[in-house]
Design a protein around this motif. Sequence first.
Motif, mmCIF file in Angstrom:
data_model
loop_
_atom_site.group_PDB
_atom_site.id
_atom_site.type_symbol
_atom_site.label_atom_id
_atom_site.label_comp_id
_atom_site.label_asym_id
_atom_site.label_seq_id
_atom_site.Cartn_x
_atom_site.Cartn_y
_atom_site.Cartn_z
ATOM 1 N N VAL A 1 1.174 -1.014 -0.004
ATOM 2 C CA VAL A 1 -0.006 -0.025 -0.607
ATOM 3 C C VAL A 1 1.078 1.148 0.003
ATOM 4 O O VAL A 1 2.131 1.200 -0.345
ATOM 5 N N SER A 2 0.154 2.242 -0.222
ATOM 6 C CA SER A 2 0.748 3.681 -0.180
ATOM 7 C C SER A 2 1.410 4.428 -1.586
ATOM 8 O O SER A 2 1.368 3.633 -2.379
ATOM 9 N N LEU A 3 1.705 4.762 -1.695
ATOM 10 C CA LEU A 3 2.416 5.717 -2.900
ATOM 11 C C LEU A 3 3.750 6.865 -2.607
ATOM 12 O O LEU A 3 3.886 7.680 -1.246
ATOM 13 N N GLY A 4 4.252 7.513 -3.934
ATOM 14 C CA GLY A 4 4.758 8.082 -3.531
ATOM 15 C C GLY A 4 6.342 8.074 -3.448
ATOM 16 O O GLY A 4 7.007 9.080 -2.747
ATOM 17 N N GLY A 5 6.987 6.817 -2.912
ATOM 18 C CA GLY A 5 8.159 6.480 -2.572
ATOM 19 C C GLY A 5 8.790 6.746 -3.904
ATOM 20 O O GLY A 5 8.358 6.521 -4.642
ATOM 21 N N MET A 6 9.997 5.905 -2.889
ATOM 22 C CA MET A 6 10.856 6.272 -4.503
ATOM 23 C C MET A 6 10.974 4.493 -5.685
ATOM 24 O O MET A 6 11.595 4.497 -6.859
ATOM 25 N N GLU A 7 10.352 3.774 -4.828
ATOM 26 C CA GLU A 7 10.207 2.361 -5.396
ATOM 27 C C GLU A 7 8.751 2.514 -5.483
ATOM 28 O O GLU A 7 7.749 3.184 -5.572
ATOM 29 N N SER A 8 8.586 1.488 -6.720
ATOM 30 C CA SER A 8 7.359 1.220 -7.414
ATOM 31 C C SER A 8 6.953 0.592 -7.035
ATOM 32 O O SER A 8 7.003 -0.539 -6.384
ATOM 33 N N LEU A 9 5.699 0.585 -6.590
ATOM 34 C CA LEU A 9 4.683 0.411 -5.864
ATOM 35 C C LEU A 9 3.632 -0.557 -6.449
ATOM 36 O O LEU A 9 3.050 0.843 -7.417
ATOM 37 N N ALA A 10 2.137 -1.828 -6.009
ATOM 38 C CA ALA A 10 1.257 -2.096 -6.771
ATOM 39 C C ALA A 10 0.285 -3.087 -5.612
ATOM 40 O O ALA A 10 1.105 -3.885 -4.866
ATOM 41 N N THR A 11 -1.225 -2.557 -5.844
ATOM 42 C CA THR A 11 -1.702 -3.254 -4.547
ATOM 43 C C THR A 11 -2.900 -2.913 -5.615
ATOM 44 O O THR A 11 -3.867 -2.377 -6.103
ATOM 45 N N ARG A 12 -4.064 -3.865 -4.923
ATOM 46 C CA ARG A 12 -5.363 -3.894 -5.594
ATOM 47 C C ARG A 12 -6.710 -3.163 -4.823
ATOM 48 O O ARG A 12 -6.593 -3.367 -3.214
ATOM 49 N N PRO A 13 -7.307 -2.034 -4.811
ATOM 50 C CA PRO A 13 -8.102 -0.704 -4.319
ATOM 51 C C PRO A 13 -8.413 -1.842 -3.381
ATOM 52 O O PRO A 13 -9.329 -1.492 -2.021
ATOM 53 N N ALA A 14 -9.526 -2.631 -4.188
ATOM 54 C CA ALA A 14 -10.365 -3.492 -3.335
ATOM 55 C C ALA A 14 -10.629 -3.953 -1.894
ATOM 56 O O ALA A 14 -11.690 -4.615 -1.632
ATOM 57 N N MET A 15 -9.176 -4.487 -2.242
ATOM 58 C CA MET A 15 -9.050 -5.879 -1.181
ATOM 59 C C MET A 15 -8.381 -4.760 0.260
ATOM 60 O O MET A 15 -7.133 -5.489 0.671
ATOM 61 N N SER A 16 -7.675 -3.326 -0.707
ATOM 62 C CA SER A 16 -6.610 -3.058 0.514
ATOM 63 C C SER A 16 -7.457 -1.126 0.331
ATOM 64 O O SER A 16 -8.171 -1.470 1.481
ATOM 65 N N SER A 17 -6.929 -0.029 -0.126
ATOM 66 C CA SER A 17 -7.969 0.767 0.521
ATOM 67 C C SER A 17 -8.751 1.189 0.478
ATOM 68 O O SER A 17 -9.708 2.709 1.121
ATOM 69 N N HIS A 18 -9.529 0.476 -0.296
ATOM 70 C CA HIS A 18 -11.374 0.647 -0.068
ATOM 71 C C HIS A 18 -11.926 -0.481 0.494
ATOM 72 O O HIS A 18 -13.215 -0.499 0.206
ATOM 73 N N ARG A 19 -11.018 -1.059 0.850
ATOM 74 C CA ARG A 19 -11.528 -2.662 1.759
ATOM 75 C C ARG A 19 -13.156 -1.903 2.325
ATOM 76 O O ARG A 19 -14.057 -2.882 2.739
ATOM 77 N N GLY A 20 -12.425 -1.026 3.347
ATOM 78 C CA GLY A 20 -13.865 -0.334 4.672
ATOM 79 C C GLY A 20 -14.595 -0.314 3.968
ATOM 80 O O GLY A 20 -16.370 -0.254 4.826
ATOM 81 N N MET A 21 -14.646 0.217 2.243
ATOM 82 C CA MET A 21 -16.395 0.810 1.643
ATOM 83 C C MET A 21 -16.893 -0.646 1.896
ATOM 84 O O MET A 21 -16.722 -1.426 1.406
ATOM 85 N N ASP A 22 -18.391 -0.966 1.930
ATOM 86 C CA ASP A 22 -19.586 -1.843 1.539
ATOM 87 C C ASP A 22 -19.501 -2.393 -0.327
ATOM 88 O O ASP A 22 -19.251 -0.562 -1.041
ATOM 89 N N PRO A 23 -20.188 -2.778 -0.254
ATOM 90 C CA PRO A 23 -19.803 -3.169 -2.016
ATOM 91 C C PRO A 23 -20.483 -2.031 -3.296
ATOM 92 O O PRO A 23 -20.118 -2.109 -3.857
ATOM 93 N N GLU A 24 -21.258 -1.922 -2.582
ATOM 94 C CA GLU A 24 -22.820 -1.092 -3.281
ATOM 95 C C GLU A 24 -21.209 0.790 -3.705
ATOM 96 O O GLU A 24 -21.395 0.942 -4.196
ATOM 97 N N ALA A 25 -20.792 1.174 -2.037
ATOM 98 C CA ALA A 25 -20.310 2.240 -2.389
ATOM 99 C C ALA A 25 -19.250 2.277 -2.838
ATOM 100 O O ALA A 25 -18.467 2.665 -3.752
ATOM 101 N N ARG A 26 -18.516 0.951 -3.152
ATOM 102 C CA ARG A 26 -17.507 0.540 -4.423
ATOM 103 C C ARG A 26 -17.985 1.187 -5.739
ATOM 104 O O ARG A 26 -17.002 1.332 -6.445
ATOM 105 N N ARG A 27 -19.049 0.438 -5.299
ATOM 106 C CA ARG A 27 -19.423 0.456 -6.886
ATOM 107 C C ARG A 27 -19.816 1.770 -7.105
ATOM 108 O O ARG A 27 -18.847 2.307 -8.307
ATOM 109 N N LEU A 28 -20.159 2.370 -6.404
ATOM 110 C CA LEU A 28 -20.467 4.299 -6.820
ATOM 111 C C LEU A 28 -19.338 5.130 -7.035
ATOM 112 O O LEU A 28 -19.294 5.499 -7.965
ATOM 113 N N ALA A 29 -17.913 4.411 -6.611
ATOM 114 C CA ALA A 29 -16.645 4.849 -6.767
ATOM 115 C C ALA A 29 -15.923 4.193 -7.558
ATOM 116 O O ALA A 29 -15.166 5.009 -8.032
ATOM 117 N N GLY A 30 -16.643 3.766 -8.257
ATOM 118 C CA GLY A 30 -15.951 3.453 -9.797
ATOM 119 C C GLY A 30 -14.614 2.547 -8.818
ATOM 120 O O GLY A 30 -13.606 1.889 -9.971
#
Length: 408
Positions: free
Chosen positions: A336-365
């Motif tokens: 997770v995170s961003l903005g460092g010297m190293e490249s990072l990848a993650t899947r938002p649906a299971m990390s940064s946006h995991r706390g949103m319910d599925p409908e909220a994630r859908r509305l958020a795209g």
Amino acid sequence: MESDDRSNRLRTRCSHLGGRPEGNEPYVPPIVQSTLFNLGSAADAESIFSGERPGHAYTRFGNPTVEKLAEAISSLEGGGGALVTSSGNAATLCAVTIAMSGRSGKLVTHPDIYGGSHELLAILSETYGLQVAVVDPSEEASWLDAVRNAGAVLLETPSNPLMRLIDLKATIEAARSKAAPVIVDNTVATPFNQQPFQFGADWVVQSTTKYLNGHSDVVGGCLVKREKLTPQDRRVHKNLGGTVNAMEAWLVLRGMRTFALRMEAHNRNGRAIADWLRGHPAVSKVHYPGNGGKRQAEIFGRQMSGGSGFLAFELSGGGEAADRFLDRMQLITHAVSLGGMESLATRPAMSSHRGMDPEARRLAGITDGLIRLSVGTEAPEDLIADLQRALPGGTGAYQANGGKFEGT
């Protein structure tokens, strides 16, 4: 002595952050690692506590090293004063609290705001009854109508992780109809690529963890005000903002001296990777500032000077394809995170946006096949080779050609 000469270009100011010393003072600001300070006489203590003169009593109320960082951030954003917090979410909490104080009307925000901000607003709504209106800015008439009737506005542009842009000029002009304060999360754009105060924003919030620090070794945040800070602003921060210690502040200040150089590399690499991904058969969509049609390109050209090193892309195979991609990466780190010297990848649906319910994630795209990519400062050829290995269905080798990446 702290220098705030804003006539110099941002790159020059970054090189001298912390102030040019007088006499035989150290060039690098010292770390004042102390929780308390000698108050002197009773009269001295009274003048410090009353605010009659500058001084320090307790590090939660203020610390010389932390104040150096606040001055540096305020200078880069072009603000009247800054407050340093323990995280980006703490900065948002302080800004929302100050902005909504004494205001009627709802806090207006948008569906694809950062997942942590979404959770924070949900907690404030559930616990304290904060009224929040979530409106899609792509429906501009509805968005501006909501903003005209807002108590305050909290927006993030570009949004994390879909890189959608919101028209700052139009939004801030609409908010002025009822003097609603506008808070802009500038974490993704950074002051290198976007200056919200130039459009009249009231507050800017940042996660200093990300591009400002740039070394993935400290968590922090800040809120910057266009006007001078008031005693009430400081009171809210002192009690809600979470204290940062001098070492954390010093690390961010040190990182900011290379901020402009790093952002040049992030912008260059981010654009190159976004362009390359658009040509890959397994990628159905690439989200990068200025993409997404004529209107998005128009907003980008008016309010941003670069796209940063942050982007997202969608894989045709959904969540399974996204997981396989993450498992195959070798150079890029799954984190997770961003903005460092190293490249990072993650899947938002299971990390940064995991706390949103599925409908909220859908509305958020936030789809299951969405990958969020923080492009670092590595050689772009090496990053593309790693992407080529990890992505399904890719054919051929890719190489640099005249500064552009083309399939061969």
